[in-house]
Design an enzyme around this catalytic site. Sequence first.
Site, mmCIF file in Angstrom:
data_model
loop_
_atom_site.group_PDB
_atom_site.id
_atom_site.type_symbol
_atom_site.label_atom_id
_atom_site.label_comp_id
_atom_site.label_asym_id
_atom_site.label_seq_id
_atom_site.Cartn_x
_atom_site.Cartn_y
_atom_site.Cartn_z
ATOM 1 C CD GLU A 1 6.205 0.405 3.049
ATOM 2 O OE1 GLU A 1 6.961 -0.482 3.125
ATOM 3 O OE2 GLU A 1 4.924 0.262 2.538
ATOM 4 C CG HIS B 1 4.541 -1.836 -1.878
ATOM 5 N ND1 HIS B 1 4.735 -3.103 -1.578
ATOM 6 C CD2 HIS B 1 4.209 -1.065 -0.703
ATOM 7 C CE1 HIS B 1 4.855 -3.078 -0.181
ATOM 8 N NE2 HIS B 1 4.291 -2.174 0.489
HETATM 9 ZN ZN LIG Z 1 3.994 -1.650 2.281
#
Ligand SMILES: [Zn+2]
Length: 267
Positions: free
Chosen positions: A109, A128
């Site tokens: 990600e 994140h």
């Molecule tokens: Zn994630």
Amino acid sequence: MICALVAGLNLVAGGLQNHVHAQTPNVAPTSGGPVDRALLEDIATASRILADQGVLDAFGHVSVRHPKNPQHFLMSRSLAPALVTADDILELDFAGDAVDARGRSLFLERFIHAEIYRRRPDVMAIVHSHSPAVIPFGVTTRPMLAMYHNAAFLAGGVPIFDIRDKFGATDMLVRNGEIGRALAESLGDKPVVLMRGHGNVTTGPSLQIAVFRAIYTEVNARLELQAIGIGGPITALTPEEGIKADKVNEQVVGRAWDLWKQRVGGK
Ligand SMILES: [Zn+2]
């Protein structure tokens, strides 16, 4: 006859070569330049702080924009955040390619970071996380509100990114630049965006502030769930109060950082 055969083989070989060439991964980007060891240590410390504070578990990541090349950023190789050291930090570009991965795998990600840095020149650090208390606010219609001054950065509104809006049924992960761009659009000019059925992203003008916001987004969610449990209307901070209180937060963030850092034995 033999010549024709050889020529034919050469053509085939040439064709194969072109095909192989087309499949070759992007050339590794050039480094933005050496980075102070202290910054690499701080990124590793931030990862361990966020794990210690219950914001990150086995997953999630933190990054910092490269101090010399604003088109690059620094983040750990794919690794549980509590285990990150300065030697695990890699330099990546906005395509999500590493300058020198040396065989180490990258976070799937990483496009969250790349596309937010691309869209928001004011953002210097990003976290994140799948921090648990925040998840309910991404899947219900109850908006996340700023319960107190430490979470003042939430008072201007907290958007929710729903991956399904543009991409239909997915595995919920931001696994390419296109999804990353849609997430960055949802974030807009806000410091925090929730991700339906997934987690959230907090940003800041410095690493310490992005970490502070990630921790207090989680704490704020717990407090708001308690406020909802008490019942009745909730009188949260107004956007104007949020702007005033957040200025104070930014001034004292170093005190919180020093405390959290000491807990994880940061260098
Ligand atoms: Zn994630």
